[in-house]
Design a protein around this motif. Sequence first.
Motif, mmCIF file in Angstrom:
data_model
loop_
_atom_site.group_PDB
_atom_site.id
_atom_site.type_symbol
_atom_site.label_atom_id
_atom_site.label_comp_id
_atom_site.label_asym_id
_atom_site.label_seq_id
_atom_site.Cartn_x
_atom_site.Cartn_y
_atom_site.Cartn_z
ATOM 1 N N GLU A 37 0.844 -1.183 0.000
ATOM 2 C CA GLU A 37 0.000 0.000 0.000
ATOM 3 C C GLU A 37 0.884 1.239 0.000
ATOM 4 N N PRO A 38 0.350 2.355 -0.456
ATOM 5 C CA PRO A 38 1.111 3.601 -0.325
ATOM 6 C C PRO A 38 1.263 3.950 1.155
ATOM 7 N N ALA A 39 2.354 4.586 1.482
ATOM 8 C CA ALA A 39 2.622 4.934 2.888
ATOM 9 C C ALA A 39 1.581 5.890 3.451
ATOM 10 N N THR A 40 0.949 6.659 2.591
ATOM 11 C CA THR A 40 -0.032 7.645 3.057
ATOM 12 C C THR A 40 -1.429 7.070 3.226
ATOM 13 N N ALA A 41 -1.676 5.882 2.694
ATOM 14 C CA ALA A 41 -3.000 5.243 2.803
ATOM 15 C C ALA A 41 -2.786 3.746 2.976
ATOM 16 N N ASN A 42 -2.662 3.314 4.231
ATOM 17 C CA ASN A 42 -2.299 1.920 4.492
ATOM 18 C C ASN A 42 -3.197 1.249 5.537
ATOM 19 N N PRO A 43 -4.502 1.194 5.302
ATOM 20 C CA PRO A 43 -5.396 0.601 6.308
ATOM 21 C C PRO A 43 -5.140 -0.890 6.547
ATOM 22 N N HIS A 44 -4.770 -1.631 5.510
ATOM 23 C CA HIS A 44 -4.492 -3.063 5.696
ATOM 24 C C HIS A 44 -3.251 -3.253 6.564
ATOM 25 N N ALA A 45 -2.237 -2.452 6.322
ATOM 26 C CA ALA A 45 -1.013 -2.536 7.124
ATOM 27 C C ALA A 45 -1.305 -2.179 8.577
ATOM 28 N N GLN A 46 -2.116 -1.175 8.780
ATOM 29 C CA GLN A 46 -2.463 -0.787 10.150
ATOM 30 C C GLN A 46 -3.210 -1.901 10.866
ATOM 31 N N ARG A 47 -4.125 -2.577 10.151
ATOM 32 C CA ARG A 47 -4.859 -3.696 10.758
ATOM 33 C C ARG A 47 -3.916 -4.851 11.085
ATOM 34 N N LEU A 48 -3.003 -5.159 10.162
ATOM 35 C CA LEU A 48 -2.026 -6.223 10.426
ATOM 36 C C LEU A 48 -1.198 -5.903 11.666
ATOM 37 N N LEU A 49 -0.714 -4.690 11.743
ATOM 38 C CA LEU A 49 0.113 -4.292 12.878
ATOM 39 C C LEU A 49 -0.688 -4.293 14.174
ATOM 40 N N THR A 50 -1.914 -3.813 14.131
ATOM 41 C CA THR A 50 -2.742 -3.801 15.339
ATOM 42 C C THR A 50 -2.947 -5.215 15.868
ATOM 43 N N GLY A 51 -3.216 -6.155 14.971
ATOM 44 C CA GLY A 51 -3.380 -7.550 15.391
ATOM 45 C C GLY A 51 -2.105 -8.125 15.986
ATOM 46 N N ALA A 52 -0.977 -7.829 15.359
ATOM 47 C CA ALA A 52 0.307 -8.335 15.861
ATOM 48 C C ALA A 52 0.637 -7.721 17.219
ATOM 49 N N LEU A 53 0.378 -6.435 17.370
ATOM 50 C CA LEU A 53 0.633 -5.784 18.659
ATOM 51 C C LEU A 53 -0.314 -6.292 19.744
ATOM 52 N N ALA A 54 -1.557 -6.570 19.382
ATOM 53 C CA ALA A 54 -2.502 -7.117 20.359
ATOM 54 C C ALA A 54 -2.025 -8.477 20.865
ATOM 55 N N ARG A 55 -1.509 -9.285 19.956
ATOM 56 C CA ARG A 55 -0.989 -10.595 20.357
ATOM 57 C C ARG A 55 0.237 -10.432 21.255
ATOM 58 N N THR A 56 1.104 -9.498 20.916
ATOM 59 C CA THR A 56 2.288 -9.246 21.741
ATOM 60 C C THR A 56 1.871 -8.789 23.136
ATOM 61 N N TYR A 57 0.880 -7.915 23.212
ATOM 62 C CA TYR A 57 0.409 -7.445 24.518
ATOM 63 C C TYR A 57 -0.190 -8.592 25.323
ATOM 64 N N ALA A 58 -0.960 -9.443 24.663
ATOM 65 C CA ALA A 58 -1.579 -10.580 25.360
ATOM 66 C C ALA A 58 -0.520 -11.521 25.932
ATOM 67 N N ASP A 59 0.608 -11.650 25.248
ATOM 68 C CA ASP A 59 1.678 -12.543 25.692
ATOM 69 C C ASP A 59 2.773 -11.816 26.474
ATOM 70 N N TRP A 60 2.572 -10.549 26.794
ATOM 71 C CA TRP A 60 3.621 -9.714 27.375
ATOM 72 C C TRP A 60 4.253 -10.332 28.622
ATOM 73 N N ASP A 61 3.447 -10.852 29.523
ATOM 74 C CA ASP A 61 3.978 -11.414 30.769
ATOM 75 C C ASP A 61 4.637 -12.767 30.567
ATOM 76 N N ARG A 62 4.358 -13.447 29.485
ATOM 77 C CA ARG A 62 4.919 -14.778 29.229
ATOM 78 C C ARG A 62 6.159 -14.746 28.346
ATOM 79 N N ARG A 63 6.617 -13.589 27.957
ATOM 80 C CA ARG A 63 7.698 -13.491 26.982
ATOM 81 C C ARG A 63 9.067 -13.826 27.546
#
Length: 157
Positions: A37-63
Amino acid sequence: MSERNSAMDRRRAHEFEAFVAGAAGRLLHAATLLTAEPATANPHAQRLLTGALARTYADWDRRRDEDPYNRTRQELAVRFARSAWRYHRVRGGVLDRLSPQERLILVLRLHEGVAEEQTAAIIGLPPDRVRAICSRAVSTMRSAPRTHRPAVLRAAS
């Protein structure tokens, strides 16, 4: 007991916020390259990153001693690989000439500097195949005509 849990939750949230503040820009750039996607319009990239960060947060204490950046990058790559069929026709990004698999390998190997063997393990391919796909992707990027030339270059030609 609830005060202790509350303090731990605040510490956890503060640590995670600090991690995101330092790593989110680079991770979003990697996700944007993956989705083509263009850097100025990247909704798919933002969704991918949000999901990955949510998983990282969920596993934060187990890392334990695991690097949260590497863990999030791996989660981002896996999420992209699972949904790569969505990104065949996306146009406008820097790597839009490449297939989703080529983009994934090129981003992991060259942009993120992940070793060939580790890249192979993340996406479930033999290292020889990763090497061949990466070489083909680099060749494609070098040989394909640039349609998004900067204005300075257009004016000079």
